[in-house]
Design an enzyme around this catalytic site. Structure first.
Site, PDB file in Angstrom:
ATOM      1  N   HIS A 107     -10.271   4.493  -3.409  1.00 53.23           N
ATOM      2  CA  HIS A 107      -9.277   5.574  -3.307  1.00 53.23           C
ATOM      3  C   HIS A 107      -9.205   6.224  -4.687  1.00 53.23           C
ATOM      4  CE1 HIS A 107      -7.755   2.468  -0.481  1.00 53.23           C
ATOM      5  NE2 HIS A 107      -7.278   3.475   0.245  1.00 53.23           N
ATOM      6  N   ASP A 110      -7.116   4.280  -7.099  1.00 58.43           N
ATOM      7  CA  ASP A 110      -7.576   2.951  -7.541  1.00 58.43           C
ATOM      8  C   ASP A 110      -8.290   3.068  -8.875  1.00 58.43           C
ATOM      9  OD1 ASP A 110      -7.044   2.210  -4.888  1.00 58.43           O
ATOM     10  OD2 ASP A 110      -9.161   2.332  -4.294  1.00 58.43           O
ATOM     11  N   HIS A 277      -7.522  -3.910  11.803  1.00 61.20           N
ATOM     12  CA  HIS A 277      -6.801  -2.849  12.508  1.00 61.20           C
ATOM     13  C   HIS A 277      -7.002  -2.973  14.012  1.00 61.20           C
ATOM     14  CE1 HIS A 277      -6.861  -0.126   8.675  1.00 61.20           C
ATOM     15  NE2 HIS A 277      -6.315  -1.311   8.477  1.00 61.20           N
ATOM     16  N   ASP A 302     -15.122  -1.422   8.291  1.00 61.07           N
ATOM     17  CA  ASP A 302     -14.410  -2.183   7.274  1.00 61.07           C
ATOM     18  C   ASP A 302     -14.406  -3.638   7.727  1.00 61.07           C
ATOM     19  OD1 ASP A 302     -14.001  -0.133   5.541  1.00 61.07           O
ATOM     20  OD2 ASP A 302     -11.829  -0.034   5.771  1.00 61.07           O
ATOM     21  N   ASP A 313      -1.355  -6.993   8.564  1.00 61.61           N
ATOM     22  CA  ASP A 313      -2.644  -6.552   8.016  1.00 61.61           C
ATOM     23  C   ASP A 313      -2.999  -7.380   6.791  1.00 61.61           C
ATOM     24  OD1 ASP A 313      -4.879  -4.975   7.844  1.00 61.61           O
ATOM     25  OD2 ASP A 313      -3.878  -3.290   6.891  1.00 61.61           O
ATOM     26  N   ASP A 315      -6.000  -8.447   5.768  1.00 63.87           N
ATOM     27  CA  ASP A 315      -7.254  -8.076   5.100  1.00 63.87           C
ATOM     28  C   ASP A 315      -7.991  -9.271   4.485  1.00 63.87           C
ATOM     29  OD1 ASP A 315      -6.908  -5.425   5.750  1.00 63.87           O
ATOM     30  OD2 ASP A 315      -6.160  -4.819   3.786  1.00 63.87           O
ATOM     31  N   ASP A 345     -13.305  -4.456   3.120  1.00 61.80           N
ATOM     32  CA  ASP A 345     -11.909  -4.074   2.872  1.00 61.80           C
ATOM     33  C   ASP A 345     -11.104  -5.363   3.010  1.00 61.80           C
ATOM     34  OD1 ASP A 345      -9.465  -2.989   2.584  1.00 61.80           O
ATOM     35  OD2 ASP A 345      -9.637  -1.495   4.181  1.00 61.80           O
TER      36      ASP A 345
HETATM   37  C1  XLS Z   1      -5.265   0.163   4.995  1.00 63.57           C
HETATM   38  C2  XLS Z   1      -6.590   0.756   5.139  1.00 63.57           C
HETATM   39  C3  XLS Z   1      -7.132   1.431   3.895  1.00 63.57           C
HETATM   40  C4  XLS Z   1      -8.295   2.316   4.227  1.00 63.57           C
HETATM   41  C5  XLS Z   1      -8.620   3.286   3.159  1.00 63.57           C
HETATM   42  O1  XLS Z   1      -4.797  -0.542   5.871  1.00 63.57           O
HETATM   43  O2  XLS Z   1      -7.459  -0.222   5.602  1.00 63.57           O
HETATM   44  O3  XLS Z   1      -7.456   0.490   2.922  1.00 63.57           O
HETATM   45  O4  XLS Z   1      -9.444   1.599   4.546  1.00 63.57           O
HETATM   46  O5  XLS Z   1      -7.533   4.057   2.805  1.00 63.57           O
HETATM   47 CA    CA Z   2      -9.648  -0.163   5.935  1.00 59.24          CA
HETATM   48 CA    CA Z   3      -6.339  -3.245   6.596  1.00 59.55          CA
END
Ligand code: XLS
Ligand code: CA
Ligand code: CA
EC number: 5.3.1.5
Length: 445
Positions: A107, A110, A277, A302, A313, A315, A345
Site C-alpha cells: 500500500h 506502508d 476473506h 492473496d 480476519d 491473515d 497477505d
Molecule cells: C485487508 C485486505 C488488504 C488488501 C489490500 O483485509 O486483505 O490487505 O489485500 O489493501
Molecule cells: Ca488481501
Molecule cells: Ca485479510
C-alpha cells in the site's frame, strides 16, 4: 544511515540464502518442498507459483492488536520517519533475495509516511519509489501490485469512494491517481482495489444506491486515467464481506462480479481473491476461485488462511494442505494466474516476534503451496475429478438432456417427457469416496 544498495547492512544476519533441501531436511531455514527450478507440467515451480511478499505485514506491522501493544522485534525500527522508510526498503530487498521471492506488494502508506499535506505525502512517496526502483533494477524482484491505503487515516471514517463527503471522494481520487503513476513507474503487473471502508454500518444513514454508483464512477475514472498515462497492468478488485465495515460492498466473488457487470467494468477488472476473506464470507477459498474462474475473472490470489475458531480476519500464513491443493487445482484449471501471483497477505502471530519468524513463516507458506501444486497437478493429470464429473452429468449428453443443454427444450416439451417417463433413477454422489481419494493423493504424490 546506510541506504545505498551496495551497503552491507544485514537485517537478517543469521539467515543465508534459503535453498531447497528436500523433504528429509531438518534445517528450519531450508525449503522442504519448494524447489523453484523443478519443472511441473512444462513450467517451473517458480513460474507457476509467482510468490509475492506483502510489505505491510512483514516490514511495517508491529504486532499491535486491539488488546495490546507492539511486540515485533524489527531491527529497522531503530530508525524514524523517512530513515525508517528507507531502512524498510533495505530489509525488504534483503529478504526478497534471501527467499528468492520474485514479487512483492504494498500500500502507498506502508512504504512512506504521510506528510502534513497531500503534496508532502506525495513527495515522501516519490523518494521511496525511486529508491525501490534502484533496488528493482539490480535485483530480479518485481512489483506484483500496489494499492492505496484509504482506510487508516481518520479522513476515511465514512469510506473513500463511497464516502458521503465529496471532499473525501476527491482526496481518494488524488491518492489513486498517484497510485497508478507509481504502478507505471515501478512496472507493477497489477493494481489492486480493496475497498477498506467501502461499505456501510447502518442503512438508517446510508444512500446505498448512490454509494454504489459513486464507487463505479470512481472505478471508471481510474480506468480512464490508466489509459491516459499508458499504464497497462491488470486492474484487480478484492472482495471481502466485512471488517472494517459491517457490510463491505465487494462482499464476495459473485457480488463483485455482479457489480462489475452492472456498471460495465467487467472488461477492465479481474478479481484478487483472498482465502481469509472467502471464509469470512462463509465460503471456501476454492469456491471463490471457482466462481471467478468460470466467469473468466480469476486474476490473482492473496494466499493466507483464517482461524475458524476466531472467525475474524487473522491473515495467518497458509499451511493447510487441503486448501492449498484445492486452490492450486483451480489455478491450474485456469491455465495459471497470468499477471497475477500468490501474494502472502499473511502475518506472523503476535507471539512470533523474532525476525527469523518472518523467514520461517514464508518458508511454511511456500512449501505448502509447492506441495499443493504438485498434488493438484497429479489430480488434473489423472483426471480424478474430471472423469467423475463428466460421468455424473452424462444424462445431458443424449436424448432430452441434450435438448436442454443445447437450448432447444421448453416447459411444454419437458412436461410431455415427464408425463411419459416411467423410471427416474438417481445415483450416489460418492462424496466420501472422493475425499478419500483426495487424501490418497495428498499423502502419496
Ligand atoms: C485487508 C485486505 C488488504 C488488501 C489490500 O483485509 O486483505 O490487505 O489485500 O489493501
Ligand atoms: Ca488481501
Ligand atoms: Ca485479510
Amino acid at each position: 544511515m546506510a541506504h545505498s544498495h551496495s551497503s552491507s547492512v544485514n537485517f537478517f544476519g543469521s539467515v543465508n540464502k534459503v535453498v531447497y533441501e528436500g523433504k528429509n531436511s531438518t534445517n528450519p531455514l531450508a525449503f522442504k518442498y519448494y524447489n523453484s527450478q523443478e519443472v511441473i507440467g512444462g513450467k517451473t515451480m517458480k513460474e507457476h507459483l509467482r510468490f509475492s511478499i506483502a510489505y505491510w505485514h512483514t516490514f511495517t506491522a508491529d504486532g499491535t492488536d486491539v488488546f495490546g501493544a507492539a511486540t515485533m522485534q524489527r531491527p529497522w525500527d531503530q530508525y524514524k520517519g523517512m530513515d525508517l522508510a528507507k531502512a524498510r526498503v533495505e530489509a525488504a530487498f534483503e529478504m526478497f533475495e534471501k527467499l528468492d521471492a520474485p514479487f512483492f506488494a504494498f500500500h502507498d502508506r506502508d512504504i512512506a509516511p504521510e506528510g502534513s499535506t497531500l503534496k508532502e505525502t506525495n513527495q515522501n512517496l516519490d523518494i521511496i519509489v525511486s529508491l525501490m526502483k534502484d533496488y528493482m533494477r539490480t535485483s530480479n524482484v518485481k512489483l506484483l501490485w500496489n494499492t492505496a491505503n484509504m482506510f487508516t487515516n481518520p479522513r476515511f471514517v465514512h469510506g473513500a469512494a463511497t464516502s458521503c463527503n465529496a471532499d473525501v471522494f476527491a482526496y481518494a481520487a488524488a491518492q489513486v491517481k498517484k497510485g497508478l503513476e507509481t504502478a507505471k513507474e515501478l512496472g507493477a503487473e497489477n493494481y489492486v482495489f480493496w475497498g477498506g471502508r467501502e461499505g456501510y454500518e447502518t442503512l438508517l444513514n446510508t444512500d446505498l444506491k448512490f454509494e454504489l454508483d459513486n464507487l463505479a464512477r470512481f472505478m471508471h475514472m481510474a480506468v480512464d486515467y490508466a489509459k491516459e498515462i499508458g499504464y497497462t497492468g491488470q486492474f484487480l478488485i478484492e472482495p471481502k464481506p466485512k471488517e472494517p465495515t459491517t457490510h463491505q460492498y465487494d462482499t464476495d466473488a459473485a457480488t463483485t462480479i455482479a457489480f462489475l457487470k452492472q456498471y460495465g467494468l467487467d472488461h477492465h477488472f479481474k478479481l484478487n481473491l483472498e482465502a481469509n476473506h472467502a471464509t469470512l464470507a462463509g465460503h471456501t477459498f476454492e469456491h471463490e476461485l471457482r466462481m471467478a474462474r468460470v466467469h473468466g475473472l480469476l486474476g490473482s490470489v492473496d494466499a493466507n488462511q483464517g482461524d475458524p475458531l476466531l472467525g475474524w480476519d487473522t491473515d495467518e500464513f497458509p499451511t493447510d494442505l487441503y486448501s492449498a491443493t484445492l486452490a492450486m487445482y483451480e489455478i491450474l484449471q485456469n491455465g495459471g494466474l497470468g499477471s497475477g501471483g500468490l501474494n502472502f497477505d499473511a502475518k506472523v502471530r503476535r507471539s512470533s516476534f523474532e525476525p527469523d519468524d518472518l523467514i520461517y513463516s514464508h518458508i511454511a507458506g511456500m512449501d505448502a503451496f509447492a506441495r499443493g501444486l504438485k498434488v493438484a497437478h497429479k489430480l488434473v493429470e489423472d483426471r480424478v475429478f474430471e472423469d467423475v464429473i463428466k460421468h455424473r452429468y452424462r444424462s445431458f449428453t443424449e436424448g432430452i438432456g441434450l435438448e436442454i443443454a443445447e437450448g432447444r427444450a421448453n416447459f411444454k416439451m419437458l412436461e410431455q417427457y415427464a408425463l411419459n417417463n416411467k423410471s427416474m433413477k438417481n445415483e450416489s454422489g460418492r462424496q466420501e469416496r472422493l475425499k478419500a481419494i483426495l487424501n490418497q493423493y495428498i499423502l502419496e504424490v
